[in-house]
Scaffold this motif. Sequence first.
Motif, PDB file in Angstrom:
ATOM      1  N   UNK A   8     -14.888 -28.860   4.701  1.00 12.35           N
ATOM      2  CA  UNK A   8     -14.866 -28.821   6.169  1.00 12.35           C
ATOM      3  C   UNK A   8     -13.438 -28.857   6.702  1.00 12.35           C
ATOM      4  N   UNK A   9     -12.593 -27.978   6.187  1.00 12.91           N
ATOM      5  CA  UNK A   9     -11.217 -27.926   6.649  1.00 12.91           C
ATOM      6  C   UNK A   9     -10.649 -26.524   6.451  1.00 12.91           C
ATOM      7  N   UNK A  10      -9.592 -26.237   7.195  1.00 14.14           N
ATOM      8  CA  UNK A  10      -8.874 -24.974   7.060  1.00 14.14           C
ATOM      9  C   UNK A  10      -8.046 -25.018   5.783  1.00 14.14           C
ATOM     10  N   UNK A  11      -8.174 -23.988   4.938  1.00 16.29           N
ATOM     11  CA  UNK A  11      -7.402 -23.968   3.699  1.00 16.29           C
ATOM     12  C   UNK A  11      -6.327 -22.889   3.708  1.00 16.29           C
ATOM     13  N   UNK A  12      -6.403 -21.933   4.640  1.00 21.84           N
ATOM     14  CA  UNK A  12      -5.372 -20.888   4.712  1.00 21.84           C
ATOM     15  C   UNK A  12      -5.523 -20.113   6.007  1.00 21.84           C
ATOM     16  N   UNK A  13      -4.435 -19.502   6.425  1.00 19.31           N
ATOM     17  CA  UNK A  13      -4.450 -18.543   7.537  1.00 19.31           C
ATOM     18  C   UNK A  13      -3.770 -17.269   7.074  1.00 19.31           C
ATOM     19  N   UNK A  14      -4.177 -16.154   7.667  1.00 23.10           N
ATOM     20  CA  UNK A  14      -3.554 -14.883   7.365  1.00 23.10           C
ATOM     21  C   UNK A  14      -2.982 -14.250   8.617  1.00 23.10           C
ATOM     22  N   UNK A  15      -1.727 -13.811   8.545  1.00 24.63           N
ATOM     23  CA  UNK A  15      -1.063 -13.206   9.695  1.00 24.63           C
ATOM     24  C   UNK A  15      -0.617 -11.796   9.338  1.00 24.63           C
ATOM     25  N   UNK A  16      -1.250 -10.799   9.938  1.00 28.79           N
ATOM     26  CA  UNK A  16      -0.893  -9.413   9.708  1.00 28.79           C
ATOM     27  C   UNK A  16      -1.207  -8.536  10.897  1.00 28.79           C
ATOM     28  N   UNK A  17      -2.179  -8.960  11.702  1.00 27.28           N
ATOM     29  CA  UNK A  17      -2.570  -8.189  12.883  1.00 27.28           C
ATOM     30  C   UNK A  17      -1.611  -8.451  14.042  1.00 27.28           C
ATOM     31  N   UNK A  18      -1.504  -7.467  14.908  1.00 31.39           N
ATOM     32  CA  UNK A  18      -0.646  -7.562  16.076  1.00 31.39           C
ATOM     33  C   UNK A  18      -1.454  -7.740  17.360  1.00 31.39           C
ATOM     34  N   UNK A  19      -2.758  -7.809  17.231  1.00 30.32           N
ATOM     35  CA  UNK A  19      -3.633  -8.037  18.379  1.00 30.32           C
ATOM     36  C   UNK A  19      -4.886  -8.738  17.892  1.00 30.32           C
ATOM     37  N   UNK A  20      -5.868  -8.863  18.780  1.00 33.63           N
ATOM     38  CA  UNK A  20      -7.069  -9.633  18.457  1.00 33.63           C
ATOM     39  C   UNK A  20      -7.804  -9.056  17.252  1.00 33.63           C
ATOM     40  N   UNK A  58       0.061 -19.662   4.350  1.00 36.46           N
ATOM     41  CA  UNK A  58       0.043 -18.480   5.202  1.00 36.46           C
ATOM     42  C   UNK A  58      -0.025 -17.246   4.311  1.00 36.46           C
ATOM     43  N   UNK A  59      -1.127 -16.524   4.394  1.00 33.36           N
ATOM     44  CA  UNK A  59      -1.334 -15.334   3.580  1.00 33.36           C
ATOM     45  C   UNK A  59      -0.695 -14.126   4.241  1.00 33.36           C
ATOM     46  N   UNK A  60      -0.232 -13.220   3.419  1.00 36.14           N
ATOM     47  CA  UNK A  60       0.182 -11.926   3.929  1.00 36.14           C
ATOM     48  C   UNK A  60      -0.826 -10.884   3.436  1.00 36.14           C
ATOM     49  N   UNK A  61      -1.047  -9.817   4.187  1.00 35.38           N
ATOM     50  CA  UNK A  61      -2.071  -8.851   3.780  1.00 35.38           C
ATOM     51  C   UNK A  61      -1.654  -8.042   2.561  1.00 35.38           C
ATOM     52  N   UNK A  62      -2.615  -7.774   1.714  1.00 36.17           N
ATOM     53  CA  UNK A  62      -2.407  -6.886   0.581  1.00 36.17           C
ATOM     54  C   UNK A  62      -2.186  -5.466   1.085  1.00 36.17           C
ATOM     55  N   UNK A  63      -2.921  -5.109   2.130  1.00 37.44           N
ATOM     56  CA  UNK A  63      -2.821  -3.799   2.780  1.00 37.44           C
ATOM     57  C   UNK A  63      -2.852  -4.026   4.277  1.00 37.44           C
ATOM     58  N   UNK A  64      -2.018  -3.317   5.001  1.00 34.55           N
ATOM     59  CA  UNK A  64      -2.050  -3.379   6.466  1.00 34.55           C
ATOM     60  C   UNK A  64      -1.693  -1.986   6.980  1.00 34.55           C
ATOM     61  N   UNK A  74      -6.240  -1.854   9.720  1.00 33.77           N
ATOM     62  CA  UNK A  74      -7.083  -2.426   8.676  1.00 33.77           C
ATOM     63  C   UNK A  74      -6.208  -3.271   7.773  1.00 33.77           C
ATOM     64  N   UNK A  75      -6.615  -4.529   7.560  1.00 32.72           N
ATOM     65  CA  UNK A  75      -5.909  -5.423   6.644  1.00 32.72           C
ATOM     66  C   UNK A  75      -6.859  -5.845   5.531  1.00 32.72           C
ATOM     67  N   UNK A  76      -6.363  -5.835   4.303  1.00 31.72           N
ATOM     68  CA  UNK A  76      -7.097  -6.386   3.165  1.00 31.72           C
ATOM     69  C   UNK A  76      -6.339  -7.603   2.662  1.00 31.72           C
ATOM     70  N   UNK A  77      -7.096  -8.630   2.280  1.00 36.94           N
ATOM     71  CA  UNK A  77      -6.495  -9.903   1.880  1.00 36.94           C
ATOM     72  C   UNK A  77      -7.088 -10.349   0.553  1.00 36.94           C
ATOM     73  N   UNK A  78      -6.257 -10.973  -0.276  1.00 36.77           N
ATOM     74  CA  UNK A  78      -6.721 -11.595  -1.511  1.00 36.77           C
ATOM     75  C   UNK A  78      -6.550 -13.105  -1.393  1.00 36.77           C
ATOM     76  N   UNK A  79      -7.640 -13.810  -1.601  1.00 34.99           N
ATOM     77  CA  UNK A  79      -7.638 -15.271  -1.596  1.00 34.99           C
ATOM     78  C   UNK A  79      -7.736 -15.713  -3.046  1.00 34.99           C
ATOM     79  N   UNK A 101       0.815  -1.195   0.000  1.00 38.44           N
ATOM     80  CA  UNK A 101       0.000   0.000   0.000  1.00 38.44           C
ATOM     81  C   UNK A 101       0.849   1.245   0.000  1.00 38.44           C
ATOM     82  N   UNK A 102       0.273   2.272  -0.583  1.00 41.33           N
ATOM     83  CA  UNK A 102       0.939   3.564  -0.573  1.00 41.33           C
ATOM     84  C   UNK A 102       0.776   4.205   0.782  1.00 41.33           C
ATOM     85  N   UNK A 103       1.767   4.927   1.189  1.00 42.49           N
ATOM     86  CA  UNK A 103       1.702   5.605   2.473  1.00 42.49           C
ATOM     87  C   UNK A 103       0.811   6.825   2.328  1.00 42.49           C
TER      88      UNK A 103
END
Length: 631
Positions: free
Chosen positions: A294-306, A571-577, A381-386, A2-4
């Motif tokens: 009925x299974x997990x297909x991906x996780x995304x890690x970008x947040x630093x809290x709940x 493991x997904x990374x956010x498109x925007x964070x 705010x995180x945006x993700x592309x699956x 993302x652009x600053x």
Amino acid sequence: MAAEGGGKEMNEIKTQFTTREGVYKLLTHSEYSRPNRVPFNSQGSNPVKVSFVNVNDQSGNGDRICFNVGRELYFYIYKGVRKAADLSKPIDKRIYKGTQPTCHDFNPITATAESVSLLVGFSAGQVQLIDPIKKETSKLFNEERLIDKSRVTCVRWVPGSESLFLVAHSSGSMYLYNVENTCGTTAPHYQLLKQGENYAVHTCKSKSARNPLLRWTVGEGALNEFAFSPDGKFLACASQDGFLRVFGFDAAELHGTMKSYFGGLLCVCWSPDGRYIVAGGEDDLVTVWSFSDCRVIARGHGHKSWVSVVAFDHCTTSVEDGDPPAEFSGSDEDFHEQIHFGAGRDRANSAHSRLSKRNSTDSRPVSVTYRFGSVGQDTQLCLWDLTEDILFPHLPLSRTRTHTNVMSATSPPATGQTTTTTTTVTTTTTTNPSGTNGKDSVSNSSTSGNPANSLPNTLPRSNSLPHSSNPAGGSTPNSHTGGSNSSSTKGNSIIDSAFIATGVSKFATLSLHDSRKERHEKDHKRNHSMGHISSKSSDKLNQLSSSRTAKADAAKTLGTTLCPRMEEVPLLEPLVCKKIAHERLTVLIFLEDCLVTACQEGFVCTWARPGKVGLLSSQNNPANSPSGTVV
């Protein structure tokens, strides 16, 4: 990335960000809040929530917004990207004494320019039906708190119904109400209708029609949020015990379950076509779960809290028509029928109805992108592309996908049997977030227990997201066995016969012993999802106090299809964070021309989509103290 926007410092609040579609911009004149625009002191208050409805106003300005701040509830005309917000003229304002609004929901079916039906849940357990246009209060449910004394965590109209609504409480129970029925003057008596693994459904025994029609008890601890599937046939429940449970609504059958990596689940949402569910919670992750498998297909890690809210973007989710239309027809027999969404509930792209799983024997590539977003207590705010490399890992990649790097081309079938294929795409040094050793390649993780529940050792991995350790400690709080795949059609006769007298064919719960309730209430006093704020130190103390039990139970689910290890799924990374607020974020809603966020200070912000910035008034209208209804 993302652009600053809005500053150079990493901790400075951003006012714009960039994706492949273009630049999203914060519209400062379209901010909704309390009329005096003074930040709300959120200590000890319930989360700010936002609800929208369209009243089909012929003037073209039919959107209405409702939001709660502390003891106050506001109802405005929502002008979005078109005009500046005029906070001096709320359609309705209510101030409550002795209790606080916690959640609300409009009925899109009955909404007109002259009348809307708004349900409001409260911290003391009551539910109010009001009409903010007519400034009327129609009914108060659970007024004497005979049905449930705990906080209302989620309230929703049953899709397609003008009179039925579902209410969840922090006690872990859900209740089905009919607006035409009274709640009675005595506590309801229940009869068991259906019982399954960690859930039960009861009917209300009464000679005359009364509320609640049904009581569901789901899991242990608070039921933090539930969401209906786009077709209204299934119900996804996110609970404080860390489990996602998906039910067939009419039959009250458990379709499948998923376990968080750690801690409770706080939020849940469905993809526009109903094929995938995303959940977020206290493990700081977003988890993508396949409805059909009925299974997990991906996780995304970008947040630093709940993670407090997850939501799909109906307008950006897309299918690229590179193949004949027949290529998009599903072949999965487990997915019962094509899903249609009601125009009143979703602003969906016409291409979404074609989203479906590819035939596993079809090797022709297809470009599918699901966009979803998340906001959390880290004010980000995180945006993700699956994308298709995650959704269809058995197919050869048509091209390299940004923000998702795949190291495994095979995912385990729903039965848990292991199949592996080596397709290494990236070789970048990273630290394994699961805590195991390994840099470029993935270390073998031999899981103890039943080998049928083990998952492949190779994993898809994002290479540019910094990882340091387990997002939340890597333990799971409760033991659980494999998810059920029972048919949603079984048990319809049970429901129909139980409700032939009242004409209702919907649901249920399970009674927990009082000691069990007391123990769980004690364990979950912090419950941030409902707005109770704890310091970081108290959070750590709570985690340490339950660490022994969590570690003991973790071995029972970690490494199974219920809760794969971090290295066993992409493991997904956010498109925007981006940091976009001073206080924790509590709202994320995608609309056709903008997205809406809100923070605990009581500010509801509008972010214009690329090319959708309207001609806003140059003057901001600070509100004077408005007149309103005091309750």
